[in-house]
Design a protein around this motif. Structure first.
Motif, PDB file in Angstrom:
ATOM      1  N   SER A 329      16.529  -6.763 -31.973  1.00 35.75           N
ATOM      2  CA  SER A 329      15.411  -6.361 -32.768  1.00 35.75           C
ATOM      3  C   SER A 329      14.449  -6.857 -32.116  1.00 35.75           C
ATOM      4  N   ASP A 330      13.987  -8.082 -31.824  1.00 35.64           N
ATOM      5  CA  ASP A 330      12.984  -8.697 -31.132  1.00 35.64           C
ATOM      6  C   ASP A 330      12.930  -8.925 -30.046  1.00 35.64           C
ATOM      7  N   ASN A 331      12.414  -8.252 -28.869  1.00 34.48           N
ATOM      8  CA  ASN A 331      11.800  -6.915 -29.136  1.00 34.48           C
ATOM      9  C   ASN A 331      12.451  -5.732 -28.703  1.00 34.48           C
ATOM     10  N   THR A 332      13.862  -6.030 -28.218  1.00 41.89           N
ATOM     11  CA  THR A 332      14.625  -4.951 -27.538  1.00 41.89           C
ATOM     12  C   THR A 332      14.271  -3.534 -28.297  1.00 41.89           C
ATOM     13  N   GLY A 363       5.888 -12.703 -21.474  1.00 42.17           N
ATOM     14  CA  GLY A 363       5.289 -14.177 -21.903  1.00 42.17           C
ATOM     15  C   GLY A 363       4.440 -13.780 -23.418  1.00 42.17           C
ATOM     16  N   GLU A 364       5.151 -12.772 -24.102  1.00 39.53           N
ATOM     17  CA  GLU A 364       4.578 -12.582 -25.634  1.00 39.53           C
ATOM     18  C   GLU A 364       4.995 -13.776 -26.203  1.00 39.53           C
ATOM     19  N   GLU A 365       6.141 -14.218 -26.128  1.00 37.90           N
ATOM     20  CA  GLU A 365       6.853 -15.177 -27.123  1.00 37.90           C
ATOM     21  C   GLU A 365       6.201 -16.523 -26.971  1.00 37.90           C
ATOM     22  N   GLN A 402       4.985  -1.923 -30.693  1.00 37.15           N
ATOM     23  CA  GLN A 402       6.054  -1.925 -32.096  1.00 37.15           C
ATOM     24  C   GLN A 402       6.620  -3.227 -31.725  1.00 37.15           C
ATOM     25  N   ASP A 403       6.597  -4.270 -32.719  1.00 39.41           N
ATOM     26  CA  ASP A 403       7.138  -5.454 -32.613  1.00 39.41           C
ATOM     27  C   ASP A 403       7.429  -6.322 -34.073  1.00 39.41           C
ATOM     28  N   TYR A 404       7.544  -5.282 -35.171  1.00 36.35           N
ATOM     29  CA  TYR A 404       8.073  -5.770 -36.383  1.00 36.35           C
ATOM     30  C   TYR A 404       9.604  -5.278 -36.725  1.00 36.35           C
TER      31      TYR A 404
HETATM   32 ZN    ZN Z   1       8.364  -9.903 -30.882  1.00 34.98          ZN
END
Ligand code: ZN
Length: 514
Positions: A329-332, A363-365, A402-404
């Motif tokens: 889900s997060d974030n494939t 590097g988003e996480e 998209q990332d929710y």
């Molecule tokens: Zn995410």
């Protein structure tokens, strides 16, 4: 001449004034039909989701796993038919870190395998260890003397037992009802940021880094912890201090091994120890640690524009994940939707006016590093006089993210940009049958669209449905809980929004500058 406006006419005028902007935004129904047909009848989104989660797996920023995945995805972009596919370095990040092996068992008083994962950017255990478990409660400097010389070879339980959240089991996870969506629309005031409570500072409080240094010096076998009451899940992130030391090899080797454990297994050990009964564990962790600092990269690819090719519409998602699962889900899911939207546009022969560029961030996480660096490099930052804005700043229309999670788009967040309401609302019309109806003016945060929004560029997140799942940032986030319908619809909606933004007469309006 005086015009007397009759009440009926006045009402009609008001109605027209309110409706006109949205009604005059054209919707390309012919293209929407092609996009829907391609995306709903010949979808590849779950095939992409499966390949990334099943074959590629977890993708921690600056891991060999991530580097392998980034090589694959560039090939995938080329197969889709994108041009200017590239890996763009954005910072000297640190050394690579990959977990290669974990083994964790309760030996006494009863045998049981346990589920745990190393915290990222920690070393391994240097072989298989059989260790006595012991509860340690380090808070202030004086506590160090209490434990000094007593922890060698021990497996130390350093966090208190957690309460498991049974809500998802008992309540389920309902999708948004119409009333929920309308409530979201009516909330017109952006939620204020919570003010952090003032804490009484004690100068003798130990920091997380000081505690780890103590455990290292004392020679513990491993630090065991559980910081989440998420049912059956391991949640664990990075070693405290890893960001400050730049994910360095020296920083990793200066730390003890740290293993995050599911709340059930962790609490069980804690309760046994509370009875005064010894707990023996066997554990082994092997992590592969890079030798030299390497550059982290974002991956980009394009569909070229035509008469407005120097203007750009962007879409994207973060490609990096935490390391204990493929993070379906997060974030494939966001990556699968972005790639599928590009594939759909190529498959229907889209020739957009503006260039369409997909970006898969890294590097988003750890703190939006990839997207922030990208925005700064390509578009500049009007808040920073040392770089100002670059020519491309005026040429970007909008970035869609998209990332929710993997839930379906049920609407869109305006991010406080009322100027963009007419366009973003009009483009929703073809998807009412899918329940895509809500326009919320709220500003939402915490992912890569923020990197655009904070410099005054339109950065947009869709309003996504709540769907049951095992959740992001856990060891449980696999392909199986992703709902195909939701991702298929999202890819179609994303492709359509991107198409309309890339062919509109004007770029998406920006927020009024204050
Ligand atoms: Zn995410």
């Amino acid at each position: 001449m005086t015009i007397r406006t009759r009440p009926f006419a006045a009402a009609l005028l008001l109605l027209l004034a309110a409706a006109a902007p949205i009604d005059t935004v054209p919707v390309d129904w012919a293209m929407v039909a092609k996009i829907r047909e391609e995306g709903l009848q010949h979808s590849r989104v779950m095939d992409l989701e499966s390949y990334m989660t099943d074959v590629l797996g977890a993708r921690l920023t600056m891991s060999r796993d991530m580097q392998r995945a980034q090589t694959w995805v560039q090939g995938e972009m080329a197969r889709i038919g994108l041009i200017n596919v590239a890996a763009e370095p954005f910072m000297d990040y640190g050394v690579t870190w990959d977990n290669e092996y974990v083994s964790l068992h309760l030996l006494e008083p009863d045998y049981a395998p346990m589920v745990g994962y190393p915290i990222a950017h920690t070393p391994g255990t240097d072989g298989r260890k059989v260790a006595q478990a012991v509860v340690v409660d380090l808070q202030v400097q004086a506590d160090l003397e209490r434990y000094r010389g007593t922890l060698r070879g021990m497996a130390v339980l350093v966090t208190p037992p957690v309460t498991i959240d049974l809500g998802p089991l008992t309540n389920g996870v309902p999708r948004y009802a119409e009333a929920d969506l309308q409530a979201l629309e009516r909330t017109v005031i952006a939620p204020s940021r919570p003010v952090p409570p003032r804490t009484v500072r004690r100068t003798d409080l130990l920091t997380a880094e000081q505690k780890l240094a103590f455990y290292k010096v004392e020679g513990v076998a491993a630090v065991l912890q559980c910081e989440s009451g998420w049912l059956a899940a391991v949640r664990g992130y990075s070693r405290p201090g890893s960001r400050n030391d730049g994910w360095s090899r020296a920083g990793i080797l200066a730390s003890p091994a740290i293993i995050a454990i599911t709340p059930e297994h962790y609490n069980r050990m804690y309760r046994i120890l509370g009875r005064g009964i010894p707990v023996t564990v066997e554990l082994e962790v092997r992590n592969r640690i890079g030798e030299r600092i390497e550059q982290a990269v974002n991956i980009v690819g394009e569909i070229p524009g035509t008469d407005l090719a120097d203007e750009v519409v962007m879409l994207g998602a973060h490609f990096d994940t935490w390391h204990a699962s493929p993070n379906a889900s997060d974030n494939t899911s966001g990556v699968a939707v972005a790639l599928e939207a590009m594939r759909i546009l190529k498959a229907v022969g889209a020739r957009p006016r503006r260039t369409i560029r997909v970006a898969l961030w890294s590097g988003e996480e750890q703190g939006l590093f990839g997207s922030r660096a990208y925005v700064r490099e390509h578009f500049g930052d009007p808040r920073d006089s040392t770089i100002g804005t670059r020519p491309a700043y005026e040429k970007l229309s909008v970035y869609f993210n998209q990332d929710y999670g993997a839930g379906q788009y049920r609407g869109i967040y305006l991010q406080g940009n009322e100027q963009a309401r007419a366009m973003l609302t009009a483009w929703m019309a073809p998807f009412r049958d899918m329940g895509m109806t809500a326009v919320s003016n709220q500003s939402v945060g915490s992912t890569d669209h923020v990197s655009f929004d904070e410099v005054g560029l339109p950065g947009i997140q869709f309003l996504q449905d709540r769907t049951p799942g095992t959740g992001g940032h856990t060891n449980l986030d696999f392909y199986d809980t992703i709902q195909a319908d939701d991702l298929m619809k999202n890819a179609v909606i994303m492709a359509s929004y991107v198409w309309h933004a890339a062919t509109a007469d004007a770029r998406l309006p920006r927020k009024t500058r204050r």
